[in-house]
Motif scaffolding. Structure first.
Motif, PDB file in Angstrom:
ATOM      1  N   VAL A  72       0.823  -1.214   0.000  1.00  0.00           N
ATOM      2  CA  VAL A  72       0.000   0.000   0.000  1.00  0.00           C
ATOM      3  C   VAL A  72       0.859   1.267   0.000  1.00  0.00           C
ATOM      4  N   MET A  73       1.912   1.258   0.837  1.00  0.00           N
ATOM      5  CA  MET A  73       2.757   2.451   0.928  1.00  0.00           C
ATOM      6  C   MET A  73       3.386   2.802  -0.428  1.00  0.00           C
ATOM      7  N   LEU A  74       3.916   1.770  -1.069  1.00  0.00           N
ATOM      8  CA  LEU A  74       4.557   1.973  -2.378  1.00  0.00           C
ATOM      9  C   LEU A  74       3.518   2.409  -3.423  1.00  0.00           C
ATOM     10  N   GLU A  75       2.353   1.797  -3.369  1.00  0.00           N
ATOM     11  CA  GLU A  75       1.290   2.149  -4.329  1.00  0.00           C
ATOM     12  C   GLU A  75       0.894   3.621  -4.178  1.00  0.00           C
ATOM     13  N   ASP A  76       0.704   4.059  -2.908  1.00  0.00           N
ATOM     14  CA  ASP A  76       0.336   5.469  -2.658  1.00  0.00           C
ATOM     15  C   ASP A  76       1.403   6.403  -3.194  1.00  0.00           C
ATOM     16  N   ASN A  77       2.650   6.036  -2.899  1.00  0.00           N
ATOM     17  CA  ASN A  77       3.780   6.855  -3.306  1.00  0.00           C
ATOM     18  C   ASN A  77       3.828   7.018  -4.831  1.00  0.00           C
ATOM     19  N   LEU A  78       3.687   5.914  -5.537  1.00  0.00           N
ATOM     20  CA  LEU A  78       3.768   5.962  -7.005  1.00  0.00           C
ATOM     21  C   LEU A  78       2.582   6.730  -7.586  1.00  0.00           C
ATOM     22  N   GLU A  79       1.431   6.567  -6.937  1.00  0.00           N
ATOM     23  CA  GLU A  79       0.233   7.255  -7.423  1.00  0.00           C
ATOM     24  C   GLU A  79       0.408   8.769  -7.275  1.00  0.00           C
ATOM     25  N   LYS A  80       0.890   9.193  -6.095  1.00  0.00           N
ATOM     26  CA  LYS A  80       1.095  10.636  -5.852  1.00  0.00           C
ATOM     27  C   LYS A  80       2.075  11.221  -6.856  1.00  0.00           C
ATOM     28  N   LYS A  81       3.090  10.454  -7.187  1.00  0.00           N
ATOM     29  CA  LYS A  81       4.114  10.960  -8.105  1.00  0.00           C
ATOM     30  C   LYS A  81       3.711  10.792  -9.573  1.00  0.00           C
ATOM     31  N   GLY A  82       2.549  10.204  -9.785  1.00  0.00           N
ATOM     32  CA  GLY A  82       2.059  10.021 -11.154  1.00  0.00           C
ATOM     33  C   GLY A  82       2.839   8.977 -11.958  1.00  0.00           C
ATOM     34  N   LYS A  83       3.524   8.090 -11.249  1.00  0.00           N
ATOM     35  CA  LYS A  83       4.280   7.042 -11.971  1.00  0.00           C
ATOM     36  C   LYS A  83       3.358   5.842 -12.224  1.00  0.00           C
ATOM     37  N   LEU A  84       2.466   6.059 -13.183  1.00  0.00           N
ATOM     38  CA  LEU A  84       1.373   5.098 -13.333  1.00  0.00           C
ATOM     39  C   LEU A  84       1.798   3.773 -13.959  1.00  0.00           C
ATOM     40  N   GLU A  85       2.807   3.842 -14.819  1.00  0.00           N
ATOM     41  CA  GLU A  85       3.278   2.595 -15.433  1.00  0.00           C
ATOM     42  C   GLU A  85       3.884   1.671 -14.373  1.00  0.00           C
ATOM     43  N   LEU A  86       4.699   2.291 -13.498  1.00  0.00           N
ATOM     44  CA  LEU A  86       5.301   1.498 -12.414  1.00  0.00           C
ATOM     45  C   LEU A  86       4.221   0.984 -11.464  1.00  0.00           C
ATOM     46  N   LEU A  87       3.243   1.831 -11.222  1.00  0.00           N
ATOM     47  CA  LEU A  87       2.140   1.440 -10.343  1.00  0.00           C
ATOM     48  C   LEU A  87       1.449   0.186 -10.896  1.00  0.00           C
ATOM     49  N   ASP A  88       1.175   0.220 -12.203  1.00  0.00           N
ATOM     50  CA  ASP A  88       0.547  -0.950 -12.835  1.00  0.00           C
ATOM     51  C   ASP A  88       1.421  -2.178 -12.672  1.00  0.00           C
ATOM     52  N   SER A  89       2.729  -1.980 -12.845  1.00  0.00           N
ATOM     53  CA  SER A  89       3.627  -3.143 -12.801  1.00  0.00           C
ATOM     54  C   SER A  89       3.643  -3.787 -11.413  1.00  0.00           C
ATOM     55  N   ILE A  90       3.460  -2.988 -10.349  1.00  0.00           N
ATOM     56  CA  ILE A  90       3.475  -3.638  -9.021  1.00  0.00           C
ATOM     57  C   ILE A  90       2.087  -4.142  -8.616  1.00  0.00           C
ATOM     58  N   LYS A  91       1.050  -3.528  -9.201  1.00  0.00           N
ATOM     59  CA  LYS A  91      -0.301  -3.988  -8.834  1.00  0.00           C
ATOM     60  C   LYS A  91      -0.701  -5.263  -9.577  1.00  0.00           C
ATOM     61  N   LYS A  92       0.038  -5.535 -10.659  1.00  0.00           N
ATOM     62  CA  LYS A  92      -0.259  -6.704 -11.496  1.00  0.00           C
ATOM     63  C   LYS A  92      -0.229  -8.009 -10.692  1.00  0.00           C
ATOM     64  N   THR A  93       0.637  -8.036  -9.692  1.00  0.00           N
ATOM     65  CA  THR A  93       0.813  -9.303  -8.973  1.00  0.00           C
ATOM     66  C   THR A  93      -0.040  -9.390  -7.700  1.00  0.00           C
ATOM     67  N   ASN A  94      -0.898  -8.370  -7.449  1.00  0.00           N
ATOM     68  CA  ASN A  94      -1.791  -8.441  -6.282  1.00  0.00           C
ATOM     69  C   ASN A  94      -2.998  -9.308  -6.648  1.00  0.00           C
ATOM     70  N   ASN A  95      -3.624  -9.843  -5.633  1.00  0.00           N
ATOM     71  CA  ASN A  95      -4.932 -10.480  -5.821  1.00  0.00           C
ATOM     72  C   ASN A  95      -5.000 -11.571  -6.879  1.00  0.00           C
ATOM     73  N   MET A  96      -3.888 -12.251  -7.109  1.00  0.00           N
ATOM     74  CA  MET A  96      -3.994 -13.425  -7.974  1.00  0.00           C
ATOM     75  C   MET A  96      -4.414 -14.572  -7.050  1.00  0.00           C
ATOM     76  N   ASN A  97      -4.908 -15.641  -7.630  1.00  0.00           N
ATOM     77  CA  ASN A  97      -5.268 -16.770  -6.766  1.00  0.00           C
ATOM     78  C   ASN A  97      -4.030 -17.579  -6.434  1.00  0.00           C
ATOM     79  N   ILE A  98      -3.212 -17.009  -5.551  1.00  0.00           N
ATOM     80  CA  ILE A  98      -1.963 -17.671  -5.175  1.00  0.00           C
ATOM     81  C   ILE A  98      -1.993 -17.981  -3.687  1.00  0.00           C
ATOM     82  N   TYR A  99      -1.648 -19.207  -3.356  1.00  0.00           N
ATOM     83  CA  TYR A  99      -1.671 -19.664  -1.971  1.00  0.00           C
ATOM     84  C   TYR A  99      -0.280 -20.160  -1.612  1.00  0.00           C
TER      85      TYR A  99
END
Ligand code: G1P
Length: 292
Positions: A72-99
């Motif tokens: 969350v901290m990194l996501e907020d930081n990237l969002e505030k700085k408008g680094k949307l491509e990087l934001l997408d790259s780190i959010k890509k791996t959230n919420n997959m069905n991985i156990y």
């Protein structure tokens, strides 16, 4: 025939071939360019239509869990700085069905697969090794799933290797060709001495297995290296249920090996538009400076 929807990614190994880098860092987190190797494996699973993935981890592997969680901290930081491509790259791996499952003792690949038994249940499933990257038009895992749909057999992937390298792999003794690139197998041998290797067809890191493998794994005694070997259990399974070998014709990259990891980085780097030209020039200049 039950559909294959689950994958097991064993990632509990100690990574001794890559010390000291892997003293505190899981080998599966070593990057190829900018992406941890295990993420390439997860991508292959998803492109193949796998719905649920279980990663078998061990001590010191928590960063793998963190990588597939939100930050969350990194996501907020990237969002505030408008680094949307990087934001997408780190959010890509959230919420997959991985156990995640933990293997308490490093008892070998066979034991790691056995820990996933209750997750898999009574279904065929795939095993994808964390340090073998595969490149092909149709992902290798999907090729195994397509082959399984035709034959109903457990099927593992093999590739021709130089004869002296057979001692690094499980090796098959092919019996007959049943289709283009598909073999019936007499036996599967884990890391034979090259003098005793029955062929040059080595098992690479993708397997599709029927759930009958679990009962066999439970009874399998430690083999090569005093570890419970998946290859030994597959050899036993083949005595009651056909296990086919499928010859992969794409590219395989063994990222668990120092030289091959470097080569993989160079090749994947040369395929990245953002760094391709500069890297190409750097390699040319470097090679010239060695000639002089
Ligand atoms: C494992 C398997 C071996 C297989 C190899 C493929 O060995 O035990 O049968 O050929 O993966 O990479 P490892 O490389 O973990 O020693």
């Amino acid at each position: 025939m039950k559909k294959v929807t689950k994958a097991v990614i064993p990632a509990a190994g100690l990574g001794t071939r890559f010390l000291p880098a892997t003293k505190a860092l899981p080998k599966e987190m070593l990057p190829v360019v900018d992406t941890p190797t295990i993420q390439y494996i997860v991508d292959e699973a998803q492109k193949s239509g796998i719905e649920d993935i279980v990663i078998v981890i061990g001590k010191g592997k928590r960063s793998i869990e963190d990588h597939f969680d939100s930050n969350v901290m990194l996501e907020d930081n990237l969002e505030k700085k408008g680094k949307l491509e990087l934001l997408d790259s780190i959010k890509k791996t959230n919420n997959m069905n991985i156990y995640f499952i933990r293997q308490s003792y490093p008892r070998g690949l066979g034991d790691a697969v056995l820990t996933a038994r209750s997750f898999i249940g009574d279904e065929p499933f795939v095993v994808m090794l964390g340090d073998d990257l595969m490149k092909s038009k149709v992902p290798l895992t999907k090729q195994l799933m397509d082959s399984y749909e035709k034959t109903g057999n457990s099927t593992l992937s093999v590739m021709r290797v130089p004869h002296d390298d057979t001692s690094k792999y499980g090796v098959i003794d092919p019996e007959s060709k049943i289709d283009e690139g598909l073999y019936n197998v007499n036996s599967f041998v884990e890391k034979p001495n090259p003098d005793d290797a029955p062929s040059d067809l080595a098992i690479i890191g993708r397997y599709l297995l029927t759930p009958e493998i679990f009962d066999i794994l439970k009874k399998t005694k430690p083999g090569k290296g005093n570890e419970i070997q998946l290859t030994d259990a597959i050899n036993t399974l083949n005595q009651t249920q056909r296990v086919s070998a499928y010859e992969f014709t794409g590219n395989r990259y063994d990222t668990g090996n120092k030289l091959s990891w470097l080569e993989t980085n160079i090749e994947f780097g040369l395929n990245r538009p953002s760094i391709k030209e500069e890297l190409k020039q750097y390699i040319k200049d470097l090679a010239n400076s060695f000639d002089n």
